[in-house]
Design a protein around this motif. Sequence first.
Motif, PDB file in Angstrom:
ATOM      1  N   VAL A 118       0.933  -1.298   0.049  1.00  0.00           N
ATOM      2  CA  VAL A 118       0.081   0.058   0.138  1.00  0.00           C
ATOM      3  C   VAL A 118       0.935   1.230   0.093  1.00  0.00           C
TER       4      VAL A 118
ATOM      5  N   LYS B 245     -15.495   2.187   7.399  1.00  0.00           N
ATOM      6  CA  LYS B 245     -15.690   3.520   7.037  1.00  0.00           C
ATOM      7  C   LYS B 245     -16.062   4.449   8.102  1.00  0.00           C
TER       8      LYS B 245
ATOM      9  N   SER C 264      -9.314  -2.564   1.136  1.00  0.00           N
ATOM     10  CA  SER C 264      -8.848  -3.257  -0.066  1.00  0.00           C
ATOM     11  C   SER C 264      -8.978  -4.973   0.182  1.00  0.00           C
TER      12      SER C 264
ATOM     13  N   TYR D 212      -5.934   2.301   6.281  1.00  0.00           N
ATOM     14  CA  TYR D 212      -7.476   2.290   6.072  1.00  0.00           C
ATOM     15  C   TYR D 212      -7.659   1.745   4.728  1.00  0.00           C
ATOM     16  N   THR D 213      -6.839   2.274   3.793  1.00  0.00           N
ATOM     17  CA  THR D 213      -6.837   1.737   2.227  1.00  0.00           C
ATOM     18  C   THR D 213      -6.349   0.247   2.067  1.00  0.00           C
ATOM     19  N   TYR D 214      -5.328  -0.138   2.828  1.00  0.00           N
ATOM     20  CA  TYR D 214      -5.132  -1.501   2.720  1.00  0.00           C
ATOM     21  C   TYR D 214      -6.210  -2.394   3.579  1.00  0.00           C
TER      22      TYR D 214
ATOM     23  N   GLY E  93      -4.211   6.887   6.598  1.00  0.00           N
ATOM     24  CA  GLY E  93      -4.868   6.748   5.158  1.00  0.00           C
ATOM     25  C   GLY E  93      -4.150   5.531   4.611  1.00  0.00           C
TER      26      GLY E  93
ATOM     27  N   PHE F  59       0.234   5.720   0.228  1.00  0.00           N
ATOM     28  CA  PHE F  59      -0.486   6.656   0.453  1.00  0.00           C
ATOM     29  C   PHE F  59       0.149   8.305   0.359  1.00  0.00           C
TER      30      PHE F  59
END
Length: 147
Positions: A30, A140, A128, A123-125, A120, A32
Amino acid sequence: MSSGADIYHEMIVDYSRNPVNFGEIEDHDVTFHDANPLCGDSIDIDMKIDDQKVSDIKFHGKGCAICMACTSVLTEIAKGKSLDEIKNIDKSDVLSELGLEHLQAVRIKCALLSLKVLKGALYTYLGSHLENTDAIDKLKAEAENLY
């Protein structure tokens, strides 16, 4: 003998001139990016995740001395930690390492940009790797309560 403030000042200067974990991870899991346009700070964090732990973390970009020092410190704190431990890192963990607990409001965004980028990336990782909508909605809601 130097005062505590002098020692922290020296640490900030040293970290900004010789950042730890500076660079990129080619095969990251990941990455960011975020920026602070008021100061010109711009940071990317790359992470490699193995067995739900941060096995490697690097950052690249540019920033003021406080931003670079805090990002260096944060990558040291995060390396080797589980994803759940990363969730629990907060601003006091970063600021206290460099004696910045009473930082002026105008500089706090510089100091905490890296924490925002780290969260960021986390939470992106996590997002996904979720498959059901209930888990995504829960993630979320958790992410919305970060700041």
